[in-house]
Scaffold this motif. Structure first.
Motif, PDB file in Angstrom:
ATOM      1  N   UNK A  81       8.937 -32.670  13.326  1.00 28.98           N
ATOM      2  CA  UNK A  81       8.128 -31.459  13.548  1.00 28.98           C
ATOM      3  C   UNK A  81       8.345 -30.331  12.544  1.00 28.98           C
ATOM      4  N   UNK A  82       9.544 -30.297  12.107  1.00 32.41           N
ATOM      5  CA  UNK A  82       9.778 -28.970  11.240  1.00 32.41           C
ATOM      6  C   UNK A  82       9.192 -29.254  10.023  1.00 32.41           C
ATOM      7  N   UNK A  83       8.849 -30.316   9.505  1.00 31.57           N
ATOM      8  CA  UNK A  83       8.016 -30.454   8.562  1.00 31.57           C
ATOM      9  C   UNK A  83       6.595 -30.049   8.639  1.00 31.57           C
ATOM     10  N   UNK A  84       6.052 -30.461   9.581  1.00 29.63           N
ATOM     11  CA  UNK A  84       4.580 -29.972   9.995  1.00 29.63           C
ATOM     12  C   UNK A  84       4.651 -28.406   9.968  1.00 29.63           C
ATOM     13  N   UNK A  85       5.662 -27.754  10.647  1.00 30.02           N
ATOM     14  CA  UNK A  85       5.398 -26.314  10.883  1.00 30.02           C
ATOM     15  C   UNK A  85       5.722 -25.693   9.454  1.00 30.02           C
ATOM     16  N   UNK A  86       6.307 -26.000   8.567  1.00 26.92           N
ATOM     17  CA  UNK A  86       6.263 -25.593   6.902  1.00 26.92           C
ATOM     18  C   UNK A  86       5.047 -26.020   6.429  1.00 26.92           C
ATOM     19  N   UNK A  87       4.513 -27.188   6.600  1.00 25.01           N
ATOM     20  CA  UNK A  87       3.144 -27.474   5.984  1.00 25.01           C
ATOM     21  C   UNK A  87       2.053 -26.514   6.510  1.00 25.01           C
ATOM     22  N   UNK A  88       2.060 -26.558   7.702  1.00 20.59           N
ATOM     23  CA  UNK A  88       0.909 -25.700   8.386  1.00 20.59           C
ATOM     24  C   UNK A  88       1.055 -23.987   7.874  1.00 20.59           C
ATOM     25  N   UNK A  89       2.345 -23.683   8.047  1.00 16.90           N
ATOM     26  CA  UNK A  89       2.295 -22.448   7.481  1.00 16.90           C
ATOM     27  C   UNK A  89       2.069 -22.119   6.164  1.00 16.90           C
ATOM     28  N   UNK A  90       2.553 -23.356   5.382  1.00 16.04           N
ATOM     29  CA  UNK A  90       2.100 -23.011   4.020  1.00 16.04           C
ATOM     30  C   UNK A  90       0.454 -22.873   3.716  1.00 16.04           C
ATOM     31  N   UNK A  91      -0.217 -23.869   4.543  1.00 12.18           N
ATOM     32  CA  UNK A  91      -1.436 -24.075   4.510  1.00 12.18           C
ATOM     33  C   UNK A  91      -2.247 -22.601   4.794  1.00 12.18           C
ATOM     34  N   UNK A  92      -1.680 -22.151   6.013  1.00 10.82           N
ATOM     35  CA  UNK A  92      -2.310 -21.038   6.323  1.00 10.82           C
ATOM     36  C   UNK A  92      -2.264 -19.871   5.512  1.00 10.82           C
ATOM     37  N   UNK A  93      -1.191 -19.974   4.724  1.00 10.47           N
ATOM     38  CA  UNK A  93      -1.113 -18.579   3.664  1.00 10.47           C
ATOM     39  C   UNK A  93      -2.028 -19.170   2.441  1.00 10.47           C
ATOM     40  N   UNK A  94      -1.947 -20.344   2.102  1.00 10.83           N
ATOM     41  CA  UNK A  94      -2.810 -20.700   1.027  1.00 10.83           C
ATOM     42  C   UNK A  94      -4.141 -20.654   1.256  1.00 10.83           C
ATOM     43  N   UNK A  95      -4.741 -21.135   2.299  1.00 15.86           N
ATOM     44  CA  UNK A  95      -6.114 -21.338   2.709  1.00 15.86           C
ATOM     45  C   UNK A  95      -6.667 -21.008   3.864  1.00 15.86           C
ATOM     46  N   UNK A  96      -5.727 -20.446   4.715  1.00 15.22           N
ATOM     47  CA  UNK A  96      -6.096 -20.358   6.045  1.00 15.22           C
ATOM     48  C   UNK A  96      -6.676 -21.496   6.737  1.00 15.22           C
ATOM     49  N   UNK A 152      16.644 -24.696   5.696  1.00 13.86           N
ATOM     50  CA  UNK A 152      16.099 -23.584   5.002  1.00 13.86           C
ATOM     51  C   UNK A 152      15.411 -22.550   5.839  1.00 13.86           C
ATOM     52  N   UNK A 153      15.082 -21.250   5.371  1.00 12.97           N
ATOM     53  CA  UNK A 153      14.146 -20.506   5.805  1.00 12.97           C
ATOM     54  C   UNK A 153      12.744 -21.240   5.469  1.00 12.97           C
ATOM     55  N   UNK A 154      11.750 -21.020   6.471  1.00 11.76           N
ATOM     56  CA  UNK A 154      10.398 -21.671   5.944  1.00 11.76           C
ATOM     57  C   UNK A 154      10.013 -21.241   4.620  1.00 11.76           C
ATOM     58  N   UNK A 155       9.802 -20.030   4.449  1.00  7.23           N
ATOM     59  CA  UNK A 155       9.565 -19.282   3.010  1.00  7.23           C
ATOM     60  C   UNK A 155      10.120 -19.865   2.091  1.00  7.23           C
ATOM     61  N   UNK A 156      11.491 -20.196   1.933  1.00  6.75           N
ATOM     62  CA  UNK A 156      12.184 -20.652   1.154  1.00  6.75           C
ATOM     63  C   UNK A 156      11.877 -22.192   0.800  1.00  6.75           C
ATOM     64  N   UNK A 157      11.645 -22.927   1.722  1.00  4.00           N
ATOM     65  CA  UNK A 157      11.323 -24.344   1.349  1.00  4.00           C
ATOM     66  C   UNK A 157       9.959 -24.279   1.059  1.00  4.00           C
ATOM     67  N   UNK A 158       9.071 -23.649   1.498  1.00 10.64           N
ATOM     68  CA  UNK A 158       7.522 -23.775   1.166  1.00 10.64           C
ATOM     69  C   UNK A 158       7.587 -23.297  -0.101  1.00 10.64           C
ATOM     70  N   UNK A 159       8.104 -22.107  -0.465  1.00  9.17           N
ATOM     71  CA  UNK A 159       8.100 -21.681  -2.009  1.00  9.17           C
ATOM     72  C   UNK A 159       8.764 -22.564  -3.126  1.00  9.17           C
ATOM     73  N   UNK A 160       9.606 -23.448  -2.808  1.00  8.31           N
ATOM     74  CA  UNK A 160      10.359 -24.192  -3.674  1.00  8.31           C
ATOM     75  C   UNK A 160       9.302 -25.282  -3.853  1.00  8.31           C
ATOM     76  N   UNK A 161       8.527 -25.791  -2.830  1.00  9.72           N
ATOM     77  CA  UNK A 161       7.408 -26.526  -3.254  1.00  9.72           C
ATOM     78  C   UNK A 161       6.378 -26.224  -4.043  1.00  9.72           C
ATOM     79  N   UNK A 162       5.817 -24.925  -3.628  1.00 10.05           N
ATOM     80  CA  UNK A 162       4.540 -24.377  -4.052  1.00 10.05           C
ATOM     81  C   UNK A 162       4.609 -23.438  -5.049  1.00 10.05           C
ATOM     82  N   UNK A 163       5.940 -22.843  -5.482  1.00 18.05           N
ATOM     83  CA  UNK A 163       6.102 -21.935  -6.834  1.00 18.05           C
ATOM     84  C   UNK A 163       4.784 -20.854  -6.819  1.00 18.05           C
ATOM     85  N   UNK A 164       4.924 -20.175  -5.850  1.00 21.51           N
ATOM     86  CA  UNK A 164       3.781 -19.196  -5.433  1.00 21.51           C
ATOM     87  C   UNK A 164       4.260 -17.756  -6.185  1.00 21.51           C
ATOM     88  N   UNK A 165       2.837 -16.981  -6.472  1.00 24.27           N
ATOM     89  CA  UNK A 165       3.365 -15.817  -7.051  1.00 24.27           C
ATOM     90  C   UNK A 165       3.757 -14.952  -5.978  1.00 24.27           C
TER      91      UNK A 165
END
Length: 187
Positions: A81-96, A152-165
């Motif tokens: 489930x943690x992977x789904x939480x990270x994925x959904x949070x990432x998608x919420x940020x990237x595209x709502x 990891x903190x969610x934001x660190x895991x997501x950022x490592x994959x996404x490499x966002x500004x």
């Protein structure tokens, strides 16, 4: 926490446990009993608490369908489930949670889909990236390559994959993503 340190700590804990299992019965019969004062052990929660102020949006039917697609892809990948939480949070940020096509002048380079992945960065073709199952699987493949992502903190895991500004922006969606996974994981 890096992998070597974590493995070292687990090895020490394992040796302490094994020592207690084997020495315990012997020590109970010894002439001088062992001091059995409990020792406090710090245990880190599997899911860190959300960081900072949290944002929340009301989802429409399309966004809810995308949540379910992300969860289905996560389950199919055999991830927790943690992977789904990270994925959904990432998608919420990237595209709502909207499966975005080309946005013209408003587009960030050639970013598309739920995760704003770029064909020119090797995420796949435009058709693949705009398929929620494919784009989630691609994101999860990147997440799996992040050593220790589970802790990891969610934001660190997501950022490592996404490499966002905007590397810290993912954190604001953690509570809503957690709630969505809790609501839809078993549905």
């Amino acid at each position: 926490m890096n992998t070597i340190f974590r493995k070292s700590m687990l090895s020490v804990a394992g040796l302490a446990f094994a020592g207690g299992v084997f020495a315990g019965p012997i020590a109970a019969h010894a002439a001088n009993p062992v001091d059995a004062t409990p020792v406090a052990v710090a245990v880190q929660s599997a899911a860190p608490k959300p960081q900072g102020e949290q944002s929340r949006i009301t989802l429409n039917d399309e966004q809810t369908a995308n949540v379910k697609a992300i969860i289905a892809a996560t389950k199919k990948a055999g991830l927790p489930e943690r992977a789904a939480v990270i994925s959904i949070a990432t998608s919420l940020q990237e595209s709502k949670l909207e499966n975005l096509g080309h946005l013209g002048d408003k587009n960030d380079h050639d970013s598309l889909g739920l995760f704003q992945q770029r064909p020119t960065s090797g995420w796949g073709t435009p058709e693949q990236i705009t398929d929620p199952a494919y784009s989630t699987t691609a994101f999860l493949k990147g997440l799996r390559q992040v050593d220790g992502w589970q802790d990891m903190a969610l934001t660190d895991a997501a950022q490592t994959v996404q490499v966002s500004a905007y590397p810290d922006a993912y954190a604001q969606w953690e509570q809503q993503a957690t709630d969505l996974v809790a609501q839809h994981w078993n549905s």
